[in-house]
Design a protein around this motif. Sequence first.
Motif, PDB file in Angstrom:
ATOM      1  N   UNK A  80       0.828  -1.210   0.000  1.00 33.45           N
ATOM      2  CA  UNK A  80       0.000   0.000   0.000  1.00 33.45           C
ATOM      3  C   UNK A  80       0.866   1.265   0.000  1.00 33.45           C
ATOM      4  N   UNK A  81       1.924   1.264   0.796  1.00 38.38           N
ATOM      5  CA  UNK A  81       2.713   2.493   0.965  1.00 38.38           C
ATOM      6  C   UNK A  81       3.786   2.677  -0.093  1.00 38.38           C
ATOM      7  N   UNK A  82       4.126   1.623  -0.823  1.00 39.38           N
ATOM      8  CA  UNK A  82       5.153   1.758  -1.859  1.00 39.38           C
ATOM      9  C   UNK A  82       4.583   1.625  -3.266  1.00 39.38           C
ATOM     10  N   UNK A  83       3.480   0.897  -3.403  1.00 46.23           N
ATOM     11  CA  UNK A  83       2.904   0.670  -4.721  1.00 46.23           C
ATOM     12  C   UNK A  83       3.585  -0.422  -5.511  1.00 46.23           C
ATOM     13  N   UNK A  84       4.446  -1.201  -4.865  1.00 39.73           N
ATOM     14  CA  UNK A  84       5.206  -2.205  -5.596  1.00 39.73           C
ATOM     15  C   UNK A  84       5.457  -3.431  -4.730  1.00 39.73           C
ATOM     16  N   UNK A  85       5.477  -4.583  -5.361  1.00 46.05           N
ATOM     17  CA  UNK A  85       5.904  -5.802  -4.681  1.00 46.05           C
ATOM     18  C   UNK A  85       7.425  -5.956  -4.736  1.00 46.05           C
ATOM     19  N   UNK A  86       8.074  -5.232  -5.664  1.00 46.30           N
ATOM     20  CA  UNK A  86       9.513  -5.372  -5.839  1.00 46.30           C
ATOM     21  C   UNK A  86      10.231  -4.405  -4.903  1.00 46.30           C
ATOM     22  N   UNK A  87      10.126  -4.645  -3.614  1.00 47.02           N
ATOM     23  CA  UNK A  87      10.706  -3.740  -2.636  1.00 47.02           C
ATOM     24  C   UNK A  87      11.423  -4.518  -1.549  1.00 47.02           C
ATOM     25  N   UNK A  88      12.032  -3.798  -0.639  1.00 45.53           N
ATOM     26  CA  UNK A  88      12.849  -4.425   0.394  1.00 45.53           C
ATOM     27  C   UNK A  88      12.044  -5.268   1.366  1.00 45.53           C
ATOM     28  N   UNK A  89      10.730  -4.974   1.510  1.00 46.43           N
ATOM     29  CA  UNK A  89      10.008  -5.686   2.562  1.00 46.43           C
ATOM     30  C   UNK A  89       9.814  -7.156   2.241  1.00 46.43           C
ATOM     31  N   UNK A  90       9.769  -7.522   0.946  1.00 45.25           N
ATOM     32  CA  UNK A  90       9.672  -8.937   0.629  1.00 45.25           C
ATOM     33  C   UNK A  90      10.889  -9.695   1.117  1.00 45.25           C
ATOM     34  N   UNK A  91      12.074  -9.131   0.896  1.00 44.93           N
ATOM     35  CA  UNK A  91      13.301  -9.755   1.398  1.00 44.93           C
ATOM     36  C   UNK A  91      13.350  -9.708   2.915  1.00 44.93           C
ATOM     37  N   UNK A  92      12.906  -8.582   3.474  1.00 43.81           N
ATOM     38  CA  UNK A  92      12.981  -8.427   4.927  1.00 43.81           C
ATOM     39  C   UNK A  92      12.099  -9.443   5.641  1.00 43.81           C
ATOM     40  N   UNK A  93      10.912  -9.676   5.078  1.00 50.24           N
ATOM     41  CA  UNK A  93       9.993 -10.622   5.693  1.00 50.24           C
ATOM     42  C   UNK A  93      10.356 -12.049   5.291  1.00 50.24           C
ATOM     43  N   UNK A  94      10.921 -12.180   4.084  1.00 45.19           N
ATOM     44  CA  UNK A  94      11.327 -13.492   3.631  1.00 45.19           C
ATOM     45  C   UNK A  94      10.248 -14.248   2.908  1.00 45.19           C
ATOM     46  N   UNK A  95       9.387 -13.549   2.164  1.00 51.04           N
ATOM     47  CA  UNK A  95       8.340 -14.230   1.400  1.00 51.04           C
ATOM     48  C   UNK A  95       8.445 -13.813  -0.057  1.00 51.04           C
ATOM     49  N   UNK A  96       7.913 -14.641  -0.935  1.00 46.50           N
ATOM     50  CA  UNK A  96       7.992 -14.402  -2.366  1.00 46.50           C
ATOM     51  C   UNK A  96       6.987 -13.342  -2.799  1.00 46.50           C
ATOM     52  N   UNK A  97       7.140 -12.879  -4.049  1.00 51.44           N
ATOM     53  CA  UNK A  97       6.201 -11.910  -4.586  1.00 51.44           C
ATOM     54  C   UNK A  97       4.792 -12.504  -4.642  1.00 51.44           C
ATOM     55  N   UNK A  98       4.688 -13.771  -5.002  1.00 47.15           N
ATOM     56  CA  UNK A  98       3.367 -14.414  -5.061  1.00 47.15           C
ATOM     57  C   UNK A  98       2.723 -14.462  -3.685  1.00 47.15           C
ATOM     58  N   UNK A  99       3.524 -14.770  -2.666  1.00 44.14           N
ATOM     59  CA  UNK A  99       2.983 -14.795  -1.305  1.00 44.14           C
ATOM     60  C   UNK A  99       2.577 -13.404  -0.854  1.00 44.14           C
ATOM     61  N   UNK A 100       3.380 -12.395  -1.226  1.00 43.49           N
ATOM     62  CA  UNK A 100       3.013 -11.023  -0.885  1.00 43.49           C
ATOM     63  C   UNK A 100       1.682 -10.644  -1.511  1.00 43.49           C
ATOM     64  N   UNK A 101       1.474 -11.071  -2.766  1.00 46.43           N
ATOM     65  CA  UNK A 101       0.219 -10.760  -3.443  1.00 46.43           C
ATOM     66  C   UNK A 101      -0.965 -11.368  -2.703  1.00 46.43           C
ATOM     67  N   UNK A 102      -0.807 -12.603  -2.227  1.00 43.81           N
ATOM     68  CA  UNK A 102      -1.889 -13.231  -1.465  1.00 43.81           C
ATOM     69  C   UNK A 102      -2.108 -12.514  -0.133  1.00 43.81           C
ATOM     70  N   UNK A 103      -1.024 -12.076   0.483  1.00 48.84           N
ATOM     71  CA  UNK A 103      -1.166 -11.326   1.740  1.00 48.84           C
ATOM     72  C   UNK A 103      -1.941 -10.038   1.522  1.00 48.84           C
ATOM     73  N   UNK A 104      -1.634  -9.325   0.426  1.00 51.60           N
ATOM     74  CA  UNK A 104      -2.360  -8.089   0.109  1.00 51.60           C
ATOM     75  C   UNK A 104      -3.846  -8.392  -0.070  1.00 51.60           C
ATOM     76  N   UNK A 105      -4.156  -9.480  -0.773  1.00 53.14           N
ATOM     77  CA  UNK A 105      -5.559  -9.845  -0.989  1.00 53.14           C
ATOM     78  C   UNK A 105      -6.253 -10.143   0.334  1.00 53.14           C
ATOM     79  N   UNK A 106      -5.585 -10.875   1.217  1.00 54.60           N
ATOM     80  CA  UNK A 106      -6.188 -11.228   2.509  1.00 54.60           C
ATOM     81  C   UNK A 106      -6.428 -10.004   3.379  1.00 54.60           C
ATOM     82  N   UNK A 107      -5.421  -9.140   3.488  1.00 56.91           N
ATOM     83  CA  UNK A 107      -5.542  -7.956   4.340  1.00 56.91           C
ATOM     84  C   UNK A 107      -6.571  -6.993   3.761  1.00 56.91           C
TER      85      UNK A 107
END
Length: 349
Positions: A80-107
Amino acid sequence: MAVPITVLDCDLLLYGRGHRTLDRFKLDDVTDEDLMSMYGFPRQFIYYLVELLGPSLSRPTQRSRAISPETQILAALGFYTSGSFQTRMGDAIGISQASMSRCVANVTEALMERASQFIRFPADEASVQALKDEFYGLAGMPGVIGVVDCIHVAIKAPNAEDLSYVNRKGLHSLNCLLVCDIRGALMTVETSWPGSLQDCAVLRQSSLSSQFEAGMHKDSWLLGDSSFFLRTWLLTPLPAPKTPAEDRYNLAHSATHSVMEKTLHTLCSRFRCLDGSKGALQYSPEKSSHIVVACCVLHNISLEHGMDIWSLPMAGPVQQPLEEEYEPMESLDLEADRSRQELLLAHFS
């Protein structure tokens, strides 16, 4: 200081292990500075979201059941705050872009379920009068309970044949109708209108218009800019003021409308997925409209937690999302003209 990286097992994320939740990522391991810089919100705000949304995000039927609620929330906030899945938080949390997309959908779904809890007009007479008093104290506009405006949010083309989402600039967008109070809290959010509709058409077909036409907010005004028609419940600026009273009215109108301008600027500063700086939302119109609502819910919750729109530090220039050009709307409503003239005589002469 580097943010700890937690690598999650992809098979475990997808299929779970006895439906257990992974807790190897710990919010407490992330510094306050990194939370603000990467996710846009302070620690206590995120803890509140975990408490608020946790029951929905822990449902055993969800595909990402193995990802903890706090990790899902951080992934969604990062998007929400960056507008992109290709950011540091995916590495920081340790989940893939696909998993991030599902997390966005759930939240997003969890926030949509709670939208009516946080986005609403005050129902009691005392609260409505308080709104009128606050707006009058700002610039002398009597009877105003909210400021209305529309904002375009870029989306991907639904399909080649559907031109209803193509706006006047030739881009695909949603035209979202918002009403805010003097603090910038959103009281109405309608986000599913296609970008081809002009602001006046969106308002005319909206639930908001139906409520005011039915007298739900009798003896109250909304205030809107020249992209709308003057109504008996909607104050617009005079297109060509000719008297000192009309000048004073327009000045008061402009000062009051600035609350919405600041609100939209804050919304797009905090939620960069809305401003188009990282491209259009890569979702269907329905899912994109839900993301806009989710950001609006978070905006209101942030105000409740003391993150005032007037003190939000701006990290950089904000690209106004697809701001539409429009011709000032001339009033076709004689009763509305008469009501505005009476207001001019009573309060600005």
